[in-house]
Design a protein around this motif. Structure first.
Motif, mmCIF file in Angstrom:
data_model
loop_
_atom_site.group_PDB
_atom_site.id
_atom_site.type_symbol
_atom_site.label_atom_id
_atom_site.label_comp_id
_atom_site.label_asym_id
_atom_site.label_seq_id
_atom_site.Cartn_x
_atom_site.Cartn_y
_atom_site.Cartn_z
ATOM 1 N N PRO A 132 0.967 -1.104 -0.049
ATOM 2 C CA PRO A 132 -0.053 -0.063 -0.014
ATOM 3 C C PRO A 132 0.826 1.160 0.047
ATOM 4 C CG PRO A 132 0.025 -0.905 2.045
ATOM 5 C CD PRO A 132 0.746 -1.859 1.243
ATOM 6 N N SER A 133 0.417 2.275 -0.536
ATOM 7 C CA SER A 133 0.943 3.769 -0.497
ATOM 8 C C SER A 133 1.025 3.985 0.978
ATOM 9 C CB SER A 133 0.378 4.722 -1.170
ATOM 10 O OG SER A 133 -1.125 4.746 -0.923
ATOM 11 N N GLU A 134 1.967 5.027 1.369
ATOM 12 C CA GLU A 134 2.052 5.566 2.534
ATOM 13 C C GLU A 134 0.706 6.204 3.215
ATOM 14 O OE1 GLU A 134 2.660 8.988 -0.033
ATOM 15 O OE2 GLU A 134 3.166 6.870 -0.035
ATOM 16 N N MET A 135 0.620 5.908 4.581
ATOM 17 C CA MET A 135 -0.855 6.384 4.977
ATOM 18 C C MET A 135 -0.186 7.144 6.350
ATOM 19 S SD MET A 135 -3.086 2.926 5.400
ATOM 20 C CE MET A 135 -2.952 1.643 4.074
ATOM 21 N N SER A 136 -1.403 8.031 6.694
ATOM 22 C CA SER A 136 -1.155 8.825 8.107
ATOM 23 C C SER A 136 -1.744 8.025 9.034
ATOM 24 C CB SER A 136 -2.477 9.873 8.057
ATOM 25 O OG SER A 136 -3.748 9.397 8.013
ATOM 26 N N GLU A 137 -1.272 8.374 10.325
ATOM 27 C CA GLU A 137 -1.524 7.503 11.578
ATOM 28 C C GLU A 137 -3.213 7.336 11.518
ATOM 29 O OE1 GLU A 137 -1.987 7.727 16.492
ATOM 30 O OE2 GLU A 137 -0.707 9.115 15.248
ATOM 31 N N MET A 138 -4.145 8.357 11.319
ATOM 32 C CA MET A 138 -5.507 7.772 11.220
ATOM 33 C C MET A 138 -6.105 6.715 10.263
ATOM 34 S SD MET A 138 -8.565 10.623 10.909
ATOM 35 C CE MET A 138 -8.323 11.050 9.271
ATOM 36 N N GLU A 139 -5.333 6.829 8.980
ATOM 37 C CA GLU A 139 -5.563 6.019 7.972
ATOM 38 C C GLU A 139 -5.173 4.779 8.274
ATOM 39 O OE1 GLU A 139 -5.342 8.616 4.024
ATOM 40 O OE2 GLU A 139 -3.437 8.160 4.990
ATOM 41 N N VAL A 140 -3.831 4.477 9.056
ATOM 42 C CA VAL A 140 -3.510 3.040 9.339
ATOM 43 C C VAL A 140 -4.564 2.374 10.388
ATOM 44 C CG1 VAL A 140 -1.658 1.887 10.888
ATOM 45 C CG2 VAL A 140 -1.060 3.633 9.024
ATOM 46 N N ARG A 141 -4.821 3.405 11.402
ATOM 47 C CA ARG A 141 -5.919 2.903 12.698
ATOM 48 C C ARG A 141 -6.894 2.409 11.872
ATOM 49 N NH1 ARG A 141 -4.803 3.849 17.661
ATOM 50 N NH2 ARG A 141 -3.031 5.294 18.280
ATOM 51 N N ASP A 142 -7.780 3.252 10.904
ATOM 52 C CA ASP A 142 -8.774 2.804 10.230
ATOM 53 C C ASP A 142 -8.743 1.356 9.430
ATOM 54 O OD1 ASP A 142 -10.023 5.006 11.104
ATOM 55 O OD2 ASP A 142 -9.847 6.376 9.232
ATOM 56 N N THR A 143 -7.489 1.412 8.503
ATOM 57 C CA THR A 143 -7.171 0.163 7.947
ATOM 58 C C THR A 143 -7.408 -0.991 8.875
ATOM 59 O OG1 THR A 143 -5.962 1.184 6.311
ATOM 60 C CG2 THR A 143 -5.438 -1.119 6.671
ATOM 61 N N PHE A 144 -6.408 -0.875 9.983
ATOM 62 C CA PHE A 144 -6.580 -2.160 10.745
ATOM 63 C C PHE A 144 -7.798 -2.528 11.651
ATOM 64 C CE2 PHE A 144 -1.931 -1.669 10.414
ATOM 65 C CZ PHE A 144 -1.637 -3.308 10.087
ATOM 66 N N ALA A 145 -8.637 -1.613 11.764
ATOM 67 C CA ALA A 145 -10.100 -1.653 12.464
ATOM 68 C C ALA A 145 -10.942 -2.297 11.413
ATOM 69 C CB ALA A 145 -10.489 -0.346 12.762
ATOM 70 N N LYS A 146 -10.957 -1.965 9.940
ATOM 71 C CA LYS A 146 -11.571 -2.814 9.003
ATOM 72 C C LYS A 146 -11.103 -4.168 9.177
ATOM 73 C CE LYS A 146 -12.792 1.439 6.432
ATOM 74 N NZ LYS A 146 -12.298 2.082 5.407
ATOM 75 N N LEU A 147 -9.867 -4.362 9.078
ATOM 76 C CA LEU A 147 -9.324 -5.843 9.022
ATOM 77 C C LEU A 147 -9.838 -6.759 10.381
ATOM 78 C CD1 LEU A 147 -5.924 -5.501 8.030
ATOM 79 C CD2 LEU A 147 -7.462 -6.516 6.841
ATOM 80 N N GLY A 148 -9.993 -6.041 11.437
ATOM 81 C CA GLY A 148 -10.378 -6.625 12.767
ATOM 82 C C GLY A 148 -11.812 -6.821 12.734
ATOM 83 N N SER A 149 -12.695 -6.074 12.066
ATOM 84 C CA SER A 149 -13.946 -6.365 11.946
ATOM 85 C C SER A 149 -14.454 -7.526 11.389
ATOM 86 C CB SER A 149 -14.567 -4.906 11.477
ATOM 87 O OG SER A 149 -14.268 -4.789 10.185
ATOM 88 N N ALA A 150 -13.557 -7.815 10.545
ATOM 89 C CA ALA A 150 -13.915 -9.099 9.598
ATOM 90 C C ALA A 150 -13.751 -10.550 10.352
ATOM 91 C CB ALA A 150 -12.684 -9.289 8.529
#
Length: 423
Positions: free
Chosen positions: A30-48
């Motif tokens: 993935p391209s670089e992300m901000s801290e907020m984007e990283v947190r959102d990405t992992f939150a979505k993964l966890g919700s699976a």
């Protein structure tokens, strides 16, 4: 580095890899992300992940974790600490490991505990190696058929290149056959005997006479137990065990998708110098103040490694702290109450499943919080029905289902599981 290994360019390092199997595409990074984007990405993964209500056990149990434990463990001095080589700057770590050892020795009824192992299966394997090292020219281990297949596989792996012979003690009506054990012991050459309590089918076995039979033939008696169950069950020490091992996950450690967990190992005082790993002792410094140190370490573990009983030098100290805080918070009475609630819930579930007329106990034997049943329909279909309704309905084992209940399971959850099973 290329000059040192004698090649001119980086591609030359991979010249022997056939072109047909080389990867030529772009890496899916993935391209670089901000801290907020990283947190959102992992939150979505966890919700699976689906959070199922757990009625499964088989060595891993869904016990309650007091909220104060994660808060304490996330302190930096605990979370980032390493093996306490330098006693003068590691007094806190050494202190809590000493308390862990003291609690585990009391829980198991044994004299000595080490500073924890990786998990229950490797603790069992280390106990096997310890028994062989303690014996004289013996290389045979007798392992009950009631020991979990997961543990047995690790024992087989450890024994593979050690020229050790593992012999299974047959079961009779779901429990270890004492007469068969005596016959196998009489053949000689046995270093140790390993049993499990409760066994793989959840049955609480009666080990009366086992220790005496082992000791008559100069063999060590090893008992593998679920740690939390020892709050109410007869301890390995009371059974006359020489070595007690098992997993401490049941002492409040969440299931965590399979780890990390913590193995415990305790033994009699006469075997202390054969015990792998580390032992923390209490002493006094030059000002007569209480101090803690690593003690009784075999030189072979660090210097003459080829002569070592075991090369395990580290330990799961963070997880040891976890169960130490848990036992401190729960106290004797709390541990006992959690165990009694688990027992009561399991027996209620068993009775209700029997009432449906579609289940029967495979073995009419006493059990604690886990029991093994046959189902008169298709087990795979039933299992999927449980999952679809949000339940992890036991563990499929040898054509039957092994159910487990802990203090977290409510009457409403049990009743709902039974309703689904009765369809």
């Amino acid at each position: 580095m290329l000059e040192k290994v004698g090649v001119e360019q980086l591609d030359s390092l991979y010249a022997q890899i056939p072109e047909s199997i080389r990867f030529h595409g772009d890496y899916r990074l993935p391209s670089e992300m901000s801290e907020m984007e990283v947190r959102d990405t992992f939150a979505k993964l966890g919700s699976a992940n689906r959070q199922l209500t757990c009625f499964a056990g088989y060595g891993v149990y869904d016990h309650y974790t007091p909220s104060v434990i994660p808060s304490l463990l996330q302190r930096s001095e605990f979370l980032t600490s390493y093996t306490p080589y330098q006693a003068e700057i590691s007094q806190g770590t050494l202190h809590y490991i000493f308390e862990y050892q003291s609690m585990m020795a009391e829980l198991t009824g044994m004299d000595i505990s080490n500073a924890s192992m990786y998990d229950g299966t490797t603790a069992a394997a280390e106990a096997m190696m310890m028994a062989v090292a303690a014996g004289k020219k013996v290389n045979k281990m007798l392992v009950s058929g009631g020991v979990s297949p997961k543990t047995r596989e690790v024992l087989d792996t450890y024994a593979l290149h050690q020229e050790l012979e593992l012999v299974t003690i047959p079961l009779k009506d779901g429990v270890t056959d004492l007469q068969a054990l005596r016959t196998l012991l009489a053949e000689g050459g046995v270093a140790g005997v390993m049993v499990q309590q409760p066994n793989v089918y959840g049955i609480v076995e009666d080990f009366t006479g086992f220790a005496e039979a082992c000791h008559e033939q100069k063999a060590l008696f090893i008992v593998d137990s679920v740690a939390a169950d020892l709050a109410v069950l007869k301890t390995p020490g009371e059974w006359g065990a020489d070595i007690a091992v098992g997993d401490g996950q049941s002492l409040g450690i969440p299931m965590l998708f399979g780890g990390p967990y913590v193995g415990y190992m305790c033994c009699t005082e006469k075997l202390i110098r054969k015990m792998p790993g580390r032992i923390v002792g209490m002493t006094k410094d030059n000002r007569e103040q209480r101090a803690f140190v690593l003690t009784l370490q075999a030189r072979e573990q660090h210097i003459r490694r080829q002569k070592a009983t075991s090369n395990i030098c580290s330990n799961q100290s963070l997880m040891a702290l976890f169960v130490t805080v848990y036992m401190s918070l729960m106290g004797r009475q709390g541990l006992k109450e959690a165990a009694e609630l688990s027992y009561a819930g399991a027996h209620y579930l068993c009775d209700e499943l029997l009432k449906t007329g579609r289940f029967r106990l495979v073995y009419e034997k006493p059990f604690f919080n886990e029991f093994y049943m046959n189902y008169d329909g298709d087990v795979d279909t039933l299992y999927q029905r449980f999952i679809d309704a949000g339940f992890l309905g036991g563990v499929k084992l040898d054509g039957g289902i092994l159910f487990a209940v802990t203090e977290k399971r409510t009457k409403e959850e049990i009743d709902e599981l039974v309703k689904i099973a009765a369809l």
